[in-house]
Design an enzyme around this catalytic site. Structure first.
Site, short mmCIF file in Angstrom:
data_model
loop_
_atom_site.label_atom_id
_atom_site.label_comp_id
_atom_site.label_asym_id
_atom_site.label_seq_id
_atom_site.Cartn_x
_atom_site.Cartn_y
_atom_site.Cartn_z
N HIS A 114 36.08 48.15 35.82
CA HIS A 114 37.36 47.78 36.42
C HIS A 114 37.84 48.88 37.38
O HIS A 114 38.39 48.58 38.45
CB HIS A 114 38.41 47.56 35.32
N ASP A 148 45.32 45.23 37.51
CA ASP A 148 44.26 44.45 36.89
C ASP A 148 44.83 43.16 36.31
O ASP A 148 45.91 43.15 35.71
CB ASP A 148 43.61 45.27 35.77
#
Length: 485
Positions: A19, A118
């Site tokens: 990520h 995110d």
């Protein structure tokens, strides 16, 4: 916002290598435009990045680029292995992170005008709405997995989940629009294998995915040319989608245009890279080496490592194998012992490192195939480099990525749910010998198409420009909410 002040954008990834990687590259892409950037990491990952990278020196070139850290809710000495990040979503832990984020935003000397967070950090959307800050979700996994996650409730309602047993694994799924012709139970994201439709992890993923339309937009690390059919489906739920990938290729192009350099001189890995493998590759014939790496999270059993090793050895192909420390599971240290024992036997055929500079490896002329866990970043990096894949997925979106690689794009083979030396040998020979030219041709054609998407006038290039202009426009509006300390 003062008209003369550049937008201040906050980035906040889930604290995992897969990520952090694409998000920090997007942060640099926006920094290239003159935006002020605050990149927020967990304390744990912040320290690892400072230890293993030249990150601080690299981003010093961008005035106003700041690296900051926030708690991930866990003690600093927590091992953070396996699915540890699920602990972040326990109510008390999530509230702790949420309050830390809010306090930081309220007390920043230069107010944040825009947040890119995110897509699994739903609490950040709550904070952004409270403070009146525009917010965009960045889903760093594949668009196909996002779409499958979104339709988990529909699959349950239609009786397609839970999966009823091993004999049911090859049954086709009909309730995910656009995937009816190739999606089997076996190819669903791994959490869909839960036998309980009330499974906590599955409900968590659905909750965050279904929250996506509440954000101002959705960023996806793909190109229209790669995932156009699924992007059209996603836009029925999230109308404003920026498909700006592959982000690493986009960054390379724009850095070359502005500074005459690529990003490969800068590493953002959470692990120390062993570049000796590049010297080893330099001594090998073109397209003769299988690169083997299963990412930054995956652990394998001792028996699985042995089967993969024997399959590689029996294929007679040269191989470069990444085996992270503590990634092999065995009793009383047997996992680590077997790594040394096996590779001492094959020094002439194989090379082993703890961690490799993956993009440099994939772009090396000696590499002809990639045995991969099918993480989305690795998949994109392989596509850009034009390297065919053998997919052995582990969890999350990887099961679906491997199916798309083999059945939709036809640039690799899918070995999911199997791990024996005979299958490894057969698939390596298929990619490296028997159908070498066919796979190489398909992969090269896909690489050309995708690399064109990030050139001037390409779809991803234009979508990034649109994102940049939209950030300027949204950031110029006065935030309507009053911040209460």
């Amino acid at each position: 916002m003062d008209k003369d002040r550049c937008p201040h954008v906050l980035f906040f990834p889930v604290p995992s290598q897969g990520h952090v990687n694409p998000m920090i590259k997007l942060a640099e892409l926006l920094a290239l435009t003159g935006f002020r950037i605050t990149f927020l990491n967990s304390h744990h990952n912040h320290e690892r990045l400072l230890k293993f990278t030249n990150m601080t020196a690299h981003f010093a070139r961008y005035p106003g680029f700041e690296l900051r850290a926030i708690t991930d809710g866990l003690p600093l000495d927590h091992p953070r292995s396996g699915a540890w990040f699920l602990k972040m979503y326990e109510e008390a832990t999530e509230m702790k992170i949420k309050q830390s984020l809010r306090d930081m935003l309220v007390n920043m000397s230069t107010p944040v005008d825009y947040m890119i967070v995110d897509g699994f950090l739903g609490f950040a959307l709550d904070v952004a709405r409270e403070l009146g800050i525009p917010i965009v979700y960045f889903r760093t996994s594949s668009p196909c997995s996002f779409w499958a996650y979104y339709f988990i409730p529909d699959m349950i309602q239609a009786g397609e989940l839970p999966i009823k047993g091993s004999e049911d694994m090859d049954r086709f799924i009909t309730t995910v629009p656009g995937m009816e012709t190739y999606l089997r139970c076996r190819d669903l994201p791994s959490l869909c294998r839960a036998t309980d439709k009330e499974d906590a992890y599955m409900k968590l993923i659905v909750k965050h995915t279904r929250k996506s339309p509440q954000a101002d937009a959705l960023i996806l690390n793909t190109a229209e040319e790669l995932d156009g059919a699924i992007l059209s489906q996603i836009r029925t739920k999230c109308p404003n989608v920026y498909a700006i990938g592959p982000i690493n290729a986009q960054l390379n192009n724009r850095l070359n245009a502005k500074h005459g350099e690529s990003h490969d001189h800068f590493s953002n890995t959470l692990w120390e890279e062993d570049r000796s493998c590049i010297s080893w590759l330099d001594k090998q014939r073109n397209r003769s080496v299988v690169y083997v790496s299963f990412g930054s999270i995956m652990s394998m059993k001792r028996e699985e490592l042995i089967e993969i090793w024997y399959g590689l050895v029996n294929s007679k192909s040269k191989f470069l194998f990444v085996v992270r420390p503590n990634s092999v599971i065995g009793k009383d240290g047997e996992g680590e012992d077997v790594v040394k024992e096996l590779f001492d036997k094959t020094k002439d055929q194989g090379y082993i490192v703890d961690w490799a500079p993956q993009e440099a490896v994939l772009n090396h002329a000696a590499v002809g195939g990639f045995l991969t866990h099918s993480g989305w970043n690795s998949t994109l990096e392989s596509i850009i480099a034009g390297v065919p894949m053998i997919c052995w997925p582990y969890f999350s979106d990887q099961q679906l990525n491997s199916r798309v690689v083999s059945e939709v794009w036809e640039i690799g083979l899918d070995m999911k749910d199997v791990c024996n030396r005979k299958m490894v040998e057969e698939m390596v020979n298929d990619v490296m010998v028997d159908r070498k030219e066919k796979f190489a041709k398909s992969a090269a054609e896909m690489a050309k198409l995708i690399n064109e998407s990030v050139n001037v006038g390409g779809s991803s290039y234009s979508n990034l420009d649109r994102l940049i202009e939209d950030i300027r426009g949204m950031s110029s509006k006065t935030r309507p909410k009053t911040i209460v300390l």
